[in-house]
Each structure stands twice: as structure tokens, then as C-alpha cells.
Enzyme design. Structure first.
Site, short mmCIF file in Angstrom:
data_model
loop_
_atom_site.label_atom_id
_atom_site.label_comp_id
_atom_site.label_asym_id
_atom_site.label_seq_id
_atom_site.Cartn_x
_atom_site.Cartn_y
_atom_site.Cartn_z
N LYS A 78 -26.11 -4.57 -5.94
CA LYS A 78 -25.52 -4.21 -4.52
C LYS A 78 -26.85 -4.12 -3.52
O LYS A 78 -27.68 -3.49 -3.78
CB LYS A 78 -24.35 -3.29 -4.33
CG LYS A 78 -23.58 -3.27 -3.50
CD LYS A 78 -22.25 -3.97 -4.24
CE LYS A 78 -21.18 -4.50 -3.13
NZ LYS A 78 -19.93 -5.29 -3.60
N GLY A 174 -3.78 -1.79 4.04
CA GLY A 174 -5.33 -2.27 4.38
C GLY A 174 -4.38 -3.83 4.69
O GLY A 174 -4.43 -4.32 3.78
N LEU A 175 -4.73 -4.84 5.65
CA LEU A 175 -3.45 -5.63 5.76
C LEU A 175 -5.54 -6.60 6.46
O LEU A 175 -5.19 -6.67 7.99
CB LEU A 175 -3.15 -5.79 6.75
CG LEU A 175 -1.66 -5.21 6.75
CD1 LEU A 175 -0.71 -5.39 7.62
CD2 LEU A 175 -1.59 -5.97 4.89
N GLY A 176 -6.47 -6.30 5.72
CA GLY A 176 -7.35 -6.90 6.64
C GLY A 176 -7.89 -8.37 5.88
O GLY A 176 -6.47 -8.35 5.43
N VAL A 178 -8.41 -9.88 2.69
CA VAL A 178 -7.62 -9.70 1.95
C VAL A 178 -6.37 -9.56 1.32
O VAL A 178 -5.72 -10.54 1.02
CB VAL A 178 -8.07 -9.34 0.71
CG1 VAL A 178 -7.94 -9.16 -1.10
CG2 VAL A 178 -9.85 -9.92 0.20
N GLY A 179 -5.73 -7.94 2.24
CA GLY A 179 -4.71 -7.52 2.16
C GLY A 179 -3.43 -8.64 2.87
O GLY A 179 -2.69 -8.97 2.31
P1 NAD Z 1 -11.43 -5.59 5.76
O1 NAD Z 1 -12.61 -4.99 6.13
O2 NAD Z 1 -11.28 -7.88 6.12
O3 NAD Z 1 -10.19 -5.19 5.82
C1 NAD Z 1 -10.10 -3.85 5.13
C2 NAD Z 1 -8.67 -3.57 5.39
O4 NAD Z 1 -8.53 -2.32 5.64
C3 NAD Z 1 -9.28 -3.45 7.31
O5 NAD Z 1 -7.86 -4.21 8.22
C4 NAD Z 1 -8.96 -2.08 7.87
O6 NAD Z 1 -9.00 -1.67 8.68
C5 NAD Z 1 -8.16 -0.99 6.95
N1 NAD Z 1 -7.63 0.39 6.36
C6 NAD Z 1 -9.46 0.60 6.79
N2 NAD Z 1 -9.09 2.21 6.18
C7 NAD Z 1 -7.45 2.14 6.22
C8 NAD Z 1 -7.11 3.07 6.08
N3 NAD Z 1 -7.31 4.72 5.79
N4 NAD Z 1 -5.29 3.40 6.19
C9 NAD Z 1 -4.92 1.76 6.23
N5 NAD Z 1 -5.59 1.02 6.28
C10 NAD Z 1 -7.04 0.77 6.77
O7 NAD Z 1 -11.61 -5.56 3.71
P2 NAD Z 1 -11.51 -7.03 2.48
O8 NAD Z 1 -12.18 -7.80 2.53
O9 NAD Z 1 -9.89 -7.39 3.03
O10 NAD Z 1 -11.42 -6.18 1.14
C11 NAD Z 1 -10.57 -5.45 1.21
C12 NAD Z 1 -10.78 -3.98 0.02
O11 NAD Z 1 -11.55 -5.00 -1.10
C13 NAD Z 1 -12.29 -3.70 0.04
O12 NAD Z 1 -12.58 -2.68 -1.07
C14 NAD Z 1 -13.46 -4.75 -0.49
O13 NAD Z 1 -14.04 -3.62 -0.74
C15 NAD Z 1 -12.60 -5.36 -1.69
N6 NAD Z 1 -12.67 -6.61 -2.67
C16 NAD Z 1 -13.37 -7.52 -1.06
C17 NAD Z 1 -13.55 -8.58 -1.60
C18 NAD Z 1 -13.23 -10.16 -0.44
O14 NAD Z 1 -13.16 -11.13 -1.02
N7 NAD Z 1 -13.14 -9.45 0.62
C19 NAD Z 1 -13.74 -9.11 -2.85
C20 NAD Z 1 -13.40 -7.95 -4.09
C21 NAD Z 1 -12.82 -6.22 -3.09
#
Ligand code: NAD
Length: 341
Positions: A78, A174-176, A178-179
Site C-alpha cells: 500500500k 455509501g454510494l460511491g 463501487v456502492g
Molecule cells: P468512493 O470514495 O467512490 O465511495 C465512498 C462513498 O462512501 C462516497 O460516496 C462517500 O460519500 C460515502 N461515505 C463516506 N463516509 C460515509 C458515511 N459515514 N456514511 C455514508 N456514506 C459515506 O469509494 P469506492 O471506490 O466506491 O470504495 C468504497 C470502499 O470500498 C472503500 O472502503 C474502498 O477502500 C473499498 N474498495 C474499493 C475498491 C474499488 O475498486 N474502488 C476495491 C476494493 C475495496
């Protein structure tokens, strides 16, 4: 610092600065036993140097476990770049980081993570080929979501007796990247969505496009549902939050969901099935590692299919041994990484 490296079994730690661009970077290589160490680069503000180093060290081990269980010929690492309040040129900063990676001669391969983008990876790629998830290679998030979706199916099958998601209530925190992609797939499969995000715009979009029900962020974990999918922060599962859960299973993409391994035992005692995070969220790593190695899409899809099979097998072992799937998967990963054969 050495004590922390030892307890996390980190192989080496690399600190770099570049006074011209303001770069302050940490690379923690956990293991290169199975291949060159691959792991995302975070670009976040940290309260002090120590917390940045701790973050890199603590997250590196999960990458090794994830790669080992996914059957990939890569190790785990990392990187963290400390985000300053002001930076003259973001592209120059990431180019400088590319030069640091090049000095490691292929022992570390970087990738997108919290706070970084495919455009940042493009800057790094100007100085080293040891980088994935560039604009050309693509963002891995959709593949992570695909893996989590198939993992939710096997979780439903193991815990609820059917992998049919029609009418199943899934609460997504969390609707980022991945979500939201996961929500789209669950909606297409007929699941009922209960969602929250600190960004109201993302919640509105999920309501409009997917008929999702909005839930206040502070209420989501205690909302009655079939499956809780943590897709935002790490460490959401602690003594206090687990006591409040009203779900049958937890299966989401967030990294480091458990505040400690003992919390997994608490879930087990409460009869809540836990999908080990680094198993269910390995789709993105599979995509990045295999793309970097030049694999064809068919091979990548084949690997993604293994996620649900792997989870089913871990659940079966856990059930037979009456212990948490988290302990079973940790033990499997440990064997792959440390046992001499
Ligand atoms: P992202 O930053 O696009 O999405 C995260 C979302 O969570 C955002 O919309 C944010 O506003 C929301 N959020 C943050 N704090 C919050 C809270 N307290 N309550 C509700 N919502 C909240 O990130 P991502 O890429 O979608 O990744 C999400 C998670 O999955 C992270 O923990 C990341 O480490 C993990 N992950 C991601 C990947 C990937 O391919 N992107 C792979 C493995 C693991």
C-alpha cells in the site's frame, strides 16, 4: 515503527520526499513471496507523519491476503501520499511519485485508491511502467462491484437458503464508485434498496434511478434488512455497531470493515454471516493484476467467477468448524503466504 512493521509482517517500508513538488510518500511492501507487490496509492490528508505510515502498514497486509486468496501471482503493498492543504501542481506531484516507484525496480506496482484517479496514474505512468488503473487500463471499481454482487448471491444462498435476490432488502452504506454500481446490479436483480451517503446528491440519484429508499446515515446500521453492504468507510463493524445490527448477513466492498478480529466472533455469536472483506471485494485487484499481466477479458471474467465459489467454500468451512468466516479466511491466507511447501 519497527515493532509495528514486525507485528504487521511488513517486508519493507520506503519513505520518499521531493522538495520541489512537496511529495511526501510512504510505500509499505507487505509481501512479495507470490510476486511483485501490488497495492493502491492513497492521496489523503493525515494529521501527522506517523498516522500516514501506520495507514500504509496496516492496509498492506490485506492486499497480500486478498491476492493470495484470489490465486494471483502478486504480493501485497500500500502507498500513501500525504495531501498538503496546497499543492502547486498535482500532476508534477504524481510524476515525482512515478520516479520513486521506478527506483524500486518493479518490486512495487501502484494503483488507484482513495483520493487518486486514473489521470493521476497516467502521470505516474510517464516515469514507470509499474502502474495499473491508468486511463487506458481503466478504473477497477466496476469489477469490484461485480465481485461483490456475486458474493452477495452466495452469501444469500448460504445464510437465507436461496441466491434469488428478488425482494431481498439490502442496505448499502455509501454510494460511491463501487456502492452505486453494486446498487444498479442489485436493483436489476429485483432487490429492495435502503441507502445512505453523506452526499445527498448520490442518494437522490439512487432514489430516482433505482427506486432506492433513503435512510439517515446514523440509522442505516440499525435498519432492519436482509443484507448490510458497507461500501463507504473502514472499521464500521465494532462492538457498539454490531450490537445494533438487524440483518442476517454483512457483505460489502469496504476495506477493513472489522475494527478487530474479535468483532467477527461477536457477529458469529449474533448469527450474522460475515463475508470477509478482502475476499468479496477482490474483483478490482483481480482486474488490475490480470490486466497488468496482459490477460484477456475471458480470463479475467473466469477469475471473477471464483469469488462467489471461494466465499461459499469459506462459509462451509466456517459452519463446520463453528467459527467466523473471517478467521477461516485469515488462516487460509496465512497458510498461502507463510507455509513452506
Ligand atoms: P468512493 O470514495 O467512490 O465511495 C465512498 C462513498 O462512501 C462516497 O460516496 C462517500 O460519500 C460515502 N461515505 C463516506 N463516509 C460515509 C458515511 N459515514 N456514511 C455514508 N456514506 C459515506 O469509494 P469506492 O471506490 O466506491 O470504495 C468504497 C470502499 O470500498 C472503500 O472502503 C474502498 O477502500 C473499498 N474498495 C474499493 C475498491 C474499488 O475498486 N474502488 C476495491 C476494493 C475495496
Amino acid at each position: 515503527m519497527f515493532a509495528l512493521m514486525q507485528s504487521a509482517h511488513v517486508e519493507s517500508l520506503h519513505l520518499s520526499i521531493d522538495p520541489v513538488t512537496g511529495l511526501k510518500a510512504v510505500i509499505a511492501i507487505h509481501s512479495s513471496r507470490l510476486g511483485p507487490a501490488l497495492g493502491g496509492c492513497r492521496y489523503l490528508a493525515y494529521p501527522n507523519d506517523e498516522s500516514a505510515v501506520n495507514d500504509a502498514i496496516n492496509l498492506a497486509q490485506d492486499m497480500s491476503y486478498k491476492a493470495a486468496l484470489a490465486g494471483l501471482a502478486v504480493g501485497g503493498a500500500k502507498a500513501v501520499i500525504m495531501r498538503a492543504p496546497h499543492v502547486e501542481s498535482r500532476s508534477a506531484l504524481f510524476e515525482a511519485f512515478g520516479r520513486c516507484i521506478e527506483q524500486l525496480d518493479g518490486r512495487y506496482i501502484t494503483a488507484i485508491d482513495s483520493g487518486t484517479s486514473t489521470a493521476d496514474m497516467d502521470c505516474i505512468a510517464q516515469y514507470t511502467r509499474h502502474v495499473t488503473s491508468t486511463t487506458a487500463a481503466g478504473d477497477p471499481s466496476t469489477h469490484t462491484a461485480m465481485g461483490v454482487f456475486s458474493g452477495i448471491r452466495s452469501t444469500a444462498s448460504s445464510r437465507l437458503g436461496s441466491d434469488n435476490l428478488e425482494g431481498l432488502r439490502v442496505a448499502i452504506q455509501g454510494l460511491g464508485k463501487v456502492g452505486f454500481a453494486l446498487a444498479e446490479q442489485l436493483h436489476a436483480a429485483g432487490a429492495e434498496l435502503l441507502v445512505c451517503d453523506i452526499d445527498p446528491g448520490k442518494v437522490r440519484l439512487a432514489m430516482e434511478q433505482l427506486g432506492a429508499h433513503p435512510i439517515a446515515c446514523e440509522a442505516l446500521l440499525s435498519t432492519p434488512c436482509d443484507i448490510l453492504a458497507p461500501c463507504g468507510l473502514g472499521a464500521v463493524l465494532n462492538w457498539h455497531s454490531v450490537a445494533q445490527l438487524r440483518c442476517s448477513a454483512v457483505a460489502g466492498c469496504a476495506n477493513n470493515q472489522l475494527a478487530s478480529l474479535q468483532v467477527a466472533d461477536q457477529l458469529e455469536r449474533r448469527g450474522i454471516l460475515y463475508a470477509p472483506d478482502y475476499v468479496i471485494n477482490s474483483g478490482g485487484l483481480i482486474y488490475m493484476a490480470l490486466t497488468h499481466q496482459g490477460a484477456q477479458p475471458a480470463t479475467i471474467n473466469q477469475h471473477l467467477l471464483h469469488i462467489s465459489q471461494r466465499l461459499t467454500s469459506i462459509y462451509a468451512h466456517a459452519q463446520a468448524e463453528k467459527r467466523s468466516p473471517a478467521r477461516v479466511s485469515d488462516e487460509l491466507a496465512h497458510k498461502l503466504l507463510y507455509d513452506e511447501d
